[in-house]
Design an enzyme around this catalytic site. Structure first.
Site, PDB file in Angstrom:
ATOM      1  N   THR A  77       0.868  -1.167   0.001  1.00  0.00           N
ATOM      2  CA  THR A  77       0.053   0.011  -0.045  1.00  0.00           C
ATOM      3  C   THR A  77       0.858   1.580  -0.080  1.00  0.00           C
ATOM      4  OG1 THR A  77      -1.731  -1.183   0.959  1.00  0.00           O
ATOM      5  CG2 THR A  77      -1.837   1.231   1.119  1.00  0.00           C
ATOM      6  N   SER A  87       5.250  -6.784  -1.416  1.00  0.00           N
ATOM      7  CA  SER A  87       4.539  -6.953  -0.072  1.00  0.00           C
ATOM      8  C   SER A  87       5.159  -8.102   0.553  1.00  0.00           C
ATOM      9  CB  SER A  87       3.077  -7.047  -0.018  1.00  0.00           C
ATOM     10  OG  SER A  87       2.791  -7.066   1.327  1.00  0.00           O
ATOM     11  N   ASN A 145      -5.629  -9.363  -7.668  1.00  0.00           N
ATOM     12  CA  ASN A 145      -5.794 -10.062  -6.412  1.00  0.00           C
ATOM     13  C   ASN A 145      -7.041 -10.630  -6.179  1.00  0.00           C
ATOM     14  OD1 ASN A 145      -6.212  -6.907  -6.713  1.00  0.00           O
ATOM     15  ND2 ASN A 145      -7.420  -7.435  -4.434  1.00  0.00           N
ATOM     16  N   THR A 154      13.858   4.764  11.062  1.00  0.00           N
ATOM     17  CA  THR A 154      14.669   3.727  11.715  1.00  0.00           C
ATOM     18  C   THR A 154      13.993   2.403  10.970  1.00  0.00           C
ATOM     19  OG1 THR A 154      14.954   4.881  13.549  1.00  0.00           O
ATOM     20  CG2 THR A 154      15.711   2.561  13.424  1.00  0.00           C
ATOM     21  N   CYS A 175     -10.683  -6.467   1.209  1.00  0.00           N
ATOM     22  CA  CYS A 175     -10.904  -5.216   1.776  1.00  0.00           C
ATOM     23  C   CYS A 175     -12.248  -4.884   1.534  1.00  0.00           C
ATOM     24  CB  CYS A 175      -9.909  -4.160   0.883  1.00  0.00           C
ATOM     25  SG  CYS A 175      -8.315  -4.836   0.802  1.00  0.00           S
ATOM     26  N   GLN A 204       0.916  -9.408  -5.752  1.00  0.00           N
ATOM     27  CA  GLN A 204       0.231 -10.812  -5.641  1.00  0.00           C
ATOM     28  C   GLN A 204       1.219 -11.831  -6.553  1.00  0.00           C
ATOM     29  OE1 GLN A 204      -2.480 -12.377  -4.662  1.00  0.00           O
ATOM     30  NE2 GLN A 204      -3.219 -10.514  -3.447  1.00  0.00           N
TER      31      GLN A 204
END
Ligand SMILES: *Cc1c(COP(=O)(O)O)cnc(C)c1O
Length: 490
Positions: free
Chosen positions: A75, A202, A154, A242, A327, A182
């Site tokens: 995202t 991801s 997806n 960080t 979602c 994906q």
């Protein structure tokens, strides 16, 4: 007992070797240092472990490690690519190209830019879910700054011809971003041969931890990307903060594991998918939304005629599957991806996405197809045509699957016009079924003239349903009213 996890397109379980690598970081010396501290061994060790992980992730997509930026997930990568390039190029022109079937992580930032004065062309896929590169070419304008097209969808697993789209973009000197969240774990990917300029990944879609991802930024586009945040110049100035050592090392380990296992994983999940598919052979009214050729291994999307979506999921308690995009499944709206592919609303609402993963077994795939087959048969029987009753019954019908409630009501009255029996045939959600069952119990013995225990607004309270169900309950009221009327007629 927990259901069998068949929702690997929404996320994947952490591979045990990844979990081990991460907990070694968290409990050992490597977890102590800040990778930006180069004055002592703690910091330097964290930095070199992070760089090794970066190399592992980069190798997975055929990229140079220094072009990979760690983010919190796909995202953020999508936002950084789209908004970052838009800001960096704003004085050259303000037109973007994307497609209807992108993930919300692409569509939402694009729509935000649209509100701020950018023009957007949202391309329509063909009925097979693919975007023709000629359609992309036709959408490009002299002021187009970025095209964003996903690699694999997806919801449906349809894989786009990114190399062809990239060739079109290159020829017109337009940057191409590709959301590959994906596909990176499931297909071989090489950023050079794909020809993209930015690529989102991801970790949690490839057996790594949630909350970490990466954006690959080609050297060609790098000068044109503005960061979304500022605060210390980490990650080549594109993503300050960080670095999360344990997350990154988990991501690196997961990526290395995908490189070793991707082909055998793909064969494994494809075998499970075809086992599942053949288990449903002979069931009528199925529409497979995944692509026969250009598809993600192991992902199936299946729309089922004549059943209501919520009741379908509720009838499958032993398998964890999605009814569309994770979602989107709370919104009650049928999937915009399936609608864009030409799947009618009433069919899109009864869709299952079944995505097999590395740890699933053949027994689980067989179980899944068996329970789907049985659930479909059961739900269709509840809505079977014809009458459950005989002579002298009244019948009323109302609603449609599109509205989430197709109701047929049958009632029988005695000579004093009291209700003596009531039956329903329906395709609707479990909530409305509790009302139907309640009405069946409570209406018998009541006078047909004043039978209804109030109306839909009272039923919502009495049976504890959310108010969104009111529309469906009005269909129940209509069917009941029509049945009572027809039963009362001589
Ligand atoms: C899962 C997914 C995302 C979001 O990824 P996160 O890492 O959860 O932010 C974006 N795009 C696609 C295509 C996805 O499948």
């Amino acid at each position: 007992m927990k259901p069998i996890f068949l929702d690997h397109a929404s996320t994947t379980p952490i591979d045990p070797t990844v979990a081990t690598a991460m907990s070694e970081v968290l409990t050992g010396a490597l977890g102590i240092g800040n990778a930006s501290s180069d004055t002592h061994a703690y910091g330097r060790d964290a930095a070199s472990a992070i760089e090794a992980a970066r190399a592992d992730v980069a190798a997975l997509i055929g990229a140079r490690a220094e072009d990979l930026i760690f983010t919190s997930g796909a995202t953020e990568s999508d936002n950084l690519a789209i908004v970052g390039v838009a800001r960096g190029r704003a004085d050259r022109g303000r037109h973007l190209v994307t497609s209807r079937t992108e993930h919300k992580a692409v569509l939402d930032p694009v729509h935000q830019l649209e509100k701020r004065g950018w023009q957007v062309s949202e391309l329509e896929p063909g009925r097979d879910g693919r975007i023709d590169s000629a359609t992309v070419a036709a959408a490009l304008r002299p002021d187009t700054q970025l095209v964003s097209i996903m690699h694999a969808n997806n919801e449906t697993g349809v894989v786009q011809d990114i190399a062809a789209i990239a060739a079109v973009c290159r020829a017109r000197d337009v940057f191409l971003h590709c959301d590959a969240a994906q596909s990176v774990g499931r297909l071989p990917i090489d950023v050079e041969s794909l020809g993209v300029d930015l690529l989102s990944i991801s970790a949690h879609k490839l057996y790594g931890p949630k909350g970490i991802g990466a954006l690959w930024v080609s050297p060609r586009v790098r000068p044109w990307v503005e960061p979304l945040m500022w605060g210390g110049g980490h990650e080549r100035g594109l993503r300050p903060g960080t670095l999360a050592t344990h997350q990154i090392i988990g991501f690196g380990r997961a990526a290395a594991r995908v490189r070793e296992q991707r082909d055998s994983d793909a064969r494994h999940v494809e075998a499970l998918a075809s086992r599942f598919r053949s288990g449903l052979a002979g069931v009528e009214g199925l529409r497979w939304n995944d692509h026969p050729v250009h598809r993600l291994p192991g992902l199936l999307s299946l729309s089922i005629e004549g059943v209501e979506g919520e009741s379908l999921i509720a009838a499958l308690p032993t398998i964890a599957v999605s009814s569309g995009a994770a979602c989107d499944s709370t919104s009650g709206e049928p999937s915009y991806v399936l609608r864009a592919q030409g799947v009618p609303t009433e069919l899109a609402q009864s869709t299952l996405r079944v995505a097999f993963g590395r740890f699933n077994t053949e027994t689980e795939a067989i179980h899944a197809s068996t329970v789907v087959r049985e659930a479909v048969a059961r739900l269709r029987a509840q809505d079977a045509p014809g009458s459950p009753a005989g002579e002298g019954w009244g019948m009323g019908e109302a609603g449609s699957l599109r509205e989430g409630a197709r109701i047929r009501c049958f009632v029988r009255l005695d000579t004093k016009q009291n209700i003596t029996a009531i039956e329903f045939r329906a395709a609707t959600c479990p909530g409305v079924w509790t009302v139907l069952d309640g009405l069946k119990r409570e209406l018998v013995g009541r006078p047909a003239a004043t039978p209804t225990l109030g109306g839909p607004r009272d039923w919502v309270r009495r049976f504890n349903l959310p108010t969104e169900k009111l529309g469906r309950l009005f269909r129940v009221e209509d069917a009941l009213g029509a049945a009572l009327k027809s039963a009362g007629e001589p």
